[in-house]
Design a protein around this motif. Structure first.
Motif, PDB file in Angstrom:
ATOM      1  N   TYR B  54       0.845  -1.204   0.000  1.00  0.00           N
ATOM      2  CA  TYR B  54       0.000   0.000   0.000  1.00  0.00           C
ATOM      3  C   TYR B  54       0.873   1.246   0.000  1.00  0.00           C
ATOM      4  N   ILE B  55       1.914   1.225   0.834  1.00  0.00           N
ATOM      5  CA  ILE B  55       2.780   2.400   0.938  1.00  0.00           C
ATOM      6  C   ILE B  55       3.488   2.645  -0.392  1.00  0.00           C
ATOM      7  N   LEU B  56       3.970   1.575  -1.022  1.00  0.00           N
ATOM      8  CA  LEU B  56       4.633   1.730  -2.319  1.00  0.00           C
ATOM      9  C   LEU B  56       3.641   2.259  -3.359  1.00  0.00           C
ATOM     10  N   ALA B  57       2.383   1.813  -3.256  1.00  0.00           N
ATOM     11  CA  ALA B  57       1.362   2.281  -4.198  1.00  0.00           C
ATOM     12  C   ALA B  57       1.115   3.779  -4.008  1.00  0.00           C
ATOM     13  N   VAL B  58       1.169   4.246  -2.753  1.00  0.00           N
ATOM     14  CA  VAL B  58       0.961   5.670  -2.495  1.00  0.00           C
ATOM     15  C   VAL B  58       2.093   6.486  -3.125  1.00  0.00           C
ATOM     16  N   VAL B  59       3.334   5.996  -2.985  1.00  0.00           N
ATOM     17  CA  VAL B  59       4.459   6.694  -3.613  1.00  0.00           C
ATOM     18  C   VAL B  59       4.250   6.746  -5.125  1.00  0.00           C
ATOM     19  N   ALA B  60       3.853   5.611  -5.715  1.00  0.00           N
ATOM     20  CA  ALA B  60       3.625   5.562  -7.162  1.00  0.00           C
ATOM     21  C   ALA B  60       2.548   6.560  -7.557  1.00  0.00           C
ATOM     22  N   ALA B  61       1.505   6.684  -6.725  1.00  0.00           N
ATOM     23  CA  ALA B  61       0.427   7.623  -7.024  1.00  0.00           C
ATOM     24  C   ALA B  61       0.950   9.057  -7.025  1.00  0.00           C
ATOM     25  N   PHE B  62       1.858   9.360  -6.097  1.00  0.00           N
ATOM     26  CA  PHE B  62       2.421  10.715  -6.058  1.00  0.00           C
ATOM     27  C   PHE B  62       3.294  10.977  -7.280  1.00  0.00           C
ATOM     28  N   VAL B  63       4.027   9.957  -7.727  1.00  0.00           N
ATOM     29  CA  VAL B  63       4.833  10.114  -8.935  1.00  0.00           C
ATOM     30  C   VAL B  63       3.913  10.427 -10.117  1.00  0.00           C
ATOM     31  N   LEU B  64       2.793   9.724 -10.159  1.00  0.00           N
ATOM     32  CA  LEU B  64       1.805   9.954 -11.210  1.00  0.00           C
ATOM     33  C   LEU B  64       1.280  11.384 -11.130  1.00  0.00           C
ATOM     34  N   LEU B  65       1.050  11.858  -9.893  1.00  0.00           N
ATOM     35  CA  LEU B  65       0.561  13.221  -9.702  1.00  0.00           C
ATOM     36  C   LEU B  65       1.555  14.255 -10.233  1.00  0.00           C
ATOM     37  N   THR B  66       2.865  13.945 -10.071  1.00  0.00           N
ATOM     38  CA  THR B  66       3.840  14.911 -10.592  1.00  0.00           C
ATOM     39  C   THR B  66       3.773  14.969 -12.116  1.00  0.00           C
ATOM     40  N   ALA B  67       3.409  13.848 -12.751  1.00  0.00           N
ATOM     41  CA  ALA B  67       3.245  13.854 -14.205  1.00  0.00           C
ATOM     42  C   ALA B  67       2.063  14.749 -14.584  1.00  0.00           C
ATOM     43  N   VAL B  68       0.991  14.653 -13.796  1.00  0.00           N
ATOM     44  CA  VAL B  68      -0.167  15.525 -14.023  1.00  0.00           C
ATOM     45  C   VAL B  68       0.247  16.982 -13.858  1.00  0.00           C
ATOM     46  N   TYR B  69       1.072  17.227 -12.827  1.00  0.00           N
ATOM     47  CA  TYR B  69       1.583  18.566 -12.578  1.00  0.00           C
ATOM     48  C   TYR B  69       2.372  19.074 -13.792  1.00  0.00           C
ATOM     49  N   SER B  70       3.215  18.192 -14.367  1.00  0.00           N
ATOM     50  CA  SER B  70       4.009  18.583 -15.535  1.00  0.00           C
ATOM     51  C   SER B  70       3.105  18.918 -16.725  1.00  0.00           C
ATOM     52  N   LEU B  71       2.058  18.110 -16.897  1.00  0.00           N
ATOM     53  CA  LEU B  71       1.090  18.383 -17.969  1.00  0.00           C
ATOM     54  C   LEU B  71       0.484  19.772 -17.799  1.00  0.00           C
ATOM     55  N   TYR B  72       0.072  20.067 -16.565  1.00  0.00           N
ATOM     56  CA  TYR B  72      -0.551  21.341 -16.255  1.00  0.00           C
ATOM     57  C   TYR B  72       0.434  22.480 -16.517  1.00  0.00           C
ATOM     58  N   LEU B  73       1.680  22.276 -16.081  1.00  0.00           N
ATOM     59  CA  LEU B  73       2.710  23.308 -16.250  1.00  0.00           C
ATOM     60  C   LEU B  73       2.937  23.580 -17.737  1.00  0.00           C
ATOM     61  N   GLY B  74       2.973  22.492 -18.535  1.00  0.00           N
ATOM     62  CA  GLY B  74       3.174  22.641 -19.981  1.00  0.00           C
ATOM     63  C   GLY B  74       2.063  23.462 -20.614  1.00  0.00           C
ATOM     64  N   SER B  75       0.811  23.156 -20.248  1.00  0.00           N
ATOM     65  CA  SER B  75      -0.310  23.884 -20.857  1.00  0.00           C
ATOM     66  C   SER B  75      -0.330  25.334 -20.371  1.00  0.00           C
ATOM     67  N   LEU B  76       0.072  25.537 -19.111  1.00  0.00           N
ATOM     68  CA  LEU B  76       0.155  26.890 -18.549  1.00  0.00           C
ATOM     69  C   LEU B  76       1.160  27.712 -19.351  1.00  0.00           C
ATOM     70  N   TRP B  77       2.329  27.078 -19.607  1.00  0.00           N
ATOM     71  CA  TRP B  77       3.413  27.728 -20.357  1.00  0.00           C
ATOM     72  C   TRP B  77       2.932  28.122 -21.744  1.00  0.00           C
ATOM     73  N   ASP B  78       2.196  27.196 -22.372  1.00  0.00           N
ATOM     74  CA  ASP B  78       1.754  27.446 -23.741  1.00  0.00           C
ATOM     75  C   ASP B  78       0.842  28.669 -23.815  1.00  0.00           C
ATOM     76  N   GLY B  79       0.071  28.925 -22.756  1.00  0.00           N
ATOM     77  CA  GLY B  79      -0.868  30.043 -22.789  1.00  0.00           C
ATOM     78  C   GLY B  79      -0.297  31.333 -22.226  1.00  0.00           C
ATOM     79  N   MET B  80       1.015  31.359 -21.928  1.00  0.00           N
ATOM     80  CA  MET B  80       1.589  32.545 -21.293  1.00  0.00           C
ATOM     81  C   MET B  80       2.176  33.500 -22.306  1.00  0.00           C
ATOM     82  N   SER B  81       2.168  34.800 -21.936  1.00  0.00           N
ATOM     83  CA  SER B  81       2.830  35.816 -22.760  1.00  0.00           C
ATOM     84  C   SER B  81       4.333  35.724 -22.489  1.00  0.00           C
ATOM     85  N   PRO B  82       5.175  36.249 -23.400  1.00  0.00           N
ATOM     86  CA  PRO B  82       6.631  36.215 -23.172  1.00  0.00           C
ATOM     87  C   PRO B  82       7.017  36.867 -21.849  1.00  0.00           C
TER      88      PRO B  82
END
Lengths: 319, 299
Positions: B54-82
């Motif tokens: 269970y504990i290892l699964a929780v760590v894996a879930a957080f790693v997955l969350l960081t991927a979601v975070y990266s996705l969000y950051l990428g889309s944020l970047w795309d919509g930003m002014s210079p």
């Protein structure tokens, strides 16, 4: 039927005598004295019953013998050594202290495998002991779902893993059904018959009557008696009860033959110093009718209660 | 008679074949072989309870969350002014994953002892293996090994996933090569091992799951917040010796109070010194565990 003499050796080559020795053992927890200057020995080839009321110090004594508790003074030795100094103790001593002391999330097989591995015992032996205690069919089930009886069997399996010469069981029949009680009794007898040392604690005299060769009775942490079930019963002989229409004359006859006779409230006689046969013969010789003649041996239960009566820590208000 | 002997069938004279005795042959001295046996058993114990997975699964879930975070950051970047892009300051996924990995492995360490005390398994375990310091050493090695693997793997996966998702967007701090990022990631992974060992030590001393987890979490994440409220420079001085800021310092960042501009710069440890202090934490907690295990009766 002679006992098979076991001549086991430790991995280090020491001879094992199979003795359990408790010497002047005292254990205090804060202000409570659980064991108080207790000394006794347990010999191989016999089932020794370790008896005492709840709170008498049986479990504490076993915990000291198994190195879990450090004694306040005195010592407990197995095979002449302190348990805590043993490197692979499972080959020398098997113990069941508390059947519930298991991690409920493991399967029976994994539980045994984890414990066995510490003493370099392989999985084939794990399968063997599961078979011997009758848990082979549920080996893959989680221990958390086991009944107390199944847990007792699992705990006994742990004790048997290393095929040890000395075995200690703390209240192993608790929670067992009649078939399980019968099974334990036979197991204990056969383990002792193989030349092993078996120490079996209980607060129930009736259990020991059928299982034990020797008894170590303790109360309030002190030794009350070191005896056998037969001796214990004999020591608490309470005379012979006799009812006769000619009680007064019979009293004279019996007293003339050397007996001491008391007359009870219902006119019955309690005769000491003569056995049933002799009393019967004397009555017949005097031409007296006898309506009842009963030897009043205290049951082991009563004898035990008498022995430990002063030492019971908790007692119902009525007594 | 035969019935009695029947039960002993298969036994060699003077010995037992059913149970192989640990022999004297093989690698190392008897102490080393005993440790190896207990290590193998502890590894087995850790693998055979669900909580580990269970504990290892929780760590894996957080790693997955960081991927979601990266996705969000990428889309944020795309919509930003210079102009916005120039001032963007974003945490990197391999940094974000350190704290959840720390907590999870601290819990794994705590449970290594407390799960045994709570269930009573400790009594059974210390009966079959009365060498308590050997058990402590073996358990610490096994938990440290898992924590090391988890610390390194979670950071690396978060890093690689983040880079793949961000792609060639020139986000500040997201462009350096792995060789440049690796020392910091490695140290972040080491801090996970430190937390696991602190959890293990506290668990062995307190013997209660709830108590030990509360103690570790309060210490780890509440105390640093209170330290921040202290007047400067004590906010940075106290903070810098607590494990959260030690992790920051070991990764080359200043203590939080300095980072937030609430304390003068210059307070704090260099990365090697911070690592050394963290190692001291491990020594002290495991030492306390050794004393507690050997001095107290097993409960």
């Amino acid at each position: 039927m002679p006992a098979v003499v076991r001549r086991a050796r430790t991995p280090c080559g020491e001879n094992l005598d199979g003795m359990i020795e408790v010497e002047e053992l005292t254990k205090r927890y804060g202000a409570t004295t659980a064991v108080d200057g207790l000394s006794f020995q347990v010999k191989p080839g016999l089932v020794t019953g370790f008896l005492g009321p709840n709170g008498a110090g049986k479990s504490t004594t076993m915990r000291v013998l198994l190195g879990l508790d450090v004694p306040t003074s005195g010592r407990g030795l197995v095979n002449g050594r302190r348990y805590a100094t043993m490197r692979y103790p499972m080959y020398e001593v098997g113990a069941l202290l508390d059947a519930n002391a298991v991690h409920g999330g493991r399967s029976a097989f994994d539980h045994l495998r984890c414990l066995a591995r510490t003493n370099r015992i392989g999985v084939s032996r794990v399968a063997e002991v599961l078979e011997r205690v009758g848990l082979a069919g549920v080996a893959r089930r989680q221990v958390g779902g086991f009944s107390l009886g199944m847990r007792q069997r699992l705990g006994i399996a742990v004790a048997l893993l290393g095929d040890p010469g000395v075995l200690m069981f703390d209240e192993p029949v608790n929670g067992l059904d009649p078939e399980g009680v019968w099974w334990i009794r036979h197991l204990m007898r056969s383990l002792a018959a193989e030349g092993r040392t078996v120490l079996l604690s209980s607060h129930l005299m009736s259990e020991m009557e059928l299982t034990a060769d020797r008894l170590v009775v303790i109360g309030r942490g002190r030794l009350v008696a070191e005896t056998t079930p037969r001796e214990l019963a004999a020591r608490h002989d309470r005379g012979v009860l006799v009812r006769s229409p000619g009680a007064a004359r019979l009293t004279g006859v019996l007293e003339a033959a050397g007996a001491t006779v008391e007359t009870g409230p219902g006119g019955e006689l309690v005769v000491r110093g003569l056995d049933v046969t002799r009393i019967g013969d004397l009555a017949a010789g005097a031409g007296l009718a006898v309506h009842e003649i009963t030897p009043r041996t205290a049951s082991l239960e009563e004898a035990y209660l008498e022995l430990t009566g002063d030492s019971t820590e908790y007692r119902a208000g009525g007594r | 008679m035969s019935g009695q002997e029947g039960a002993r069938d298969g036994d060699a004279p003077g010995g037992r074949t059913a149970v192989g005795l640990p022999g004297d042959a093989g690698f190392g001295g008897p102490g080393i072989r005993l440790l190896a046996d207990v290590l193998a058993a502890e590894w087995l114990k850790l693998r055979t309870v669900r909580s580990t997975w269970y504990i290892l699964a929780v760590v894996a879930a957080f790693v997955l969350l960081t991927a979601v975070y990266s996705l969000y950051l990428g889309s944020l970047w795309d919509g930003m002014s210079p102009r916005q892009r120039a001032t963007l300051s974003a945490s990197r996924p391999e940094q974000i994953v350190v704290m959840p990995a720390q907590i999870c492995m601290a819990v794994l360490g705590v449970l290594a002892f407390t799960s045994e005390y709570v269930t009573g398994m400790a009594r059974t375990g210390f009966t079959v293996m009365p060498r308590r310091k050997t058990v402590l050493a073996a358990r610490a090695v096994v938990v440290a090994a898992v924590a090391f693997g988890v610390g390194q793997a979670s950071g690396l996966v978060a890093f690689v996933a983040g880079r793949l998702i961000i792609g060639d967007r020139p986000i500040p701090d997201f462009a350096g090569p792995l060789s440049e990022e690796f020392p910091e990631m490695f140290v972040g992974g080491l801090s996970v091992v430190v937390l696991a060992m602190v959890g293990l030590g506290v668990g062995a001393v307190l013997r209660s799951t709830a108590g030990a987890i509360t103690a570790v979490v309060v210490y780890l994440y509440l105390l640093p917040r209170f330290a921040l409220l202290l007047p400067e420079p004590w906010n940075a001085r106290i903070g810098s010796v607590l494990l959260e800021d030690l992790t920051n310092q070991a990764m080359g960042r200043p203590p939080m109070a300095v980072d937030f501009g609430e304390a003068p710069a210059g307070i704090g440890f260099s990365p090697p010194a911070a690592l050394a202090v963290m190692f001291l934490y491990v020594v002290v907690t495991l030492g306390a565990a050794a004393v507690a295990l050997t001095r107290r009766d097993v409960r």
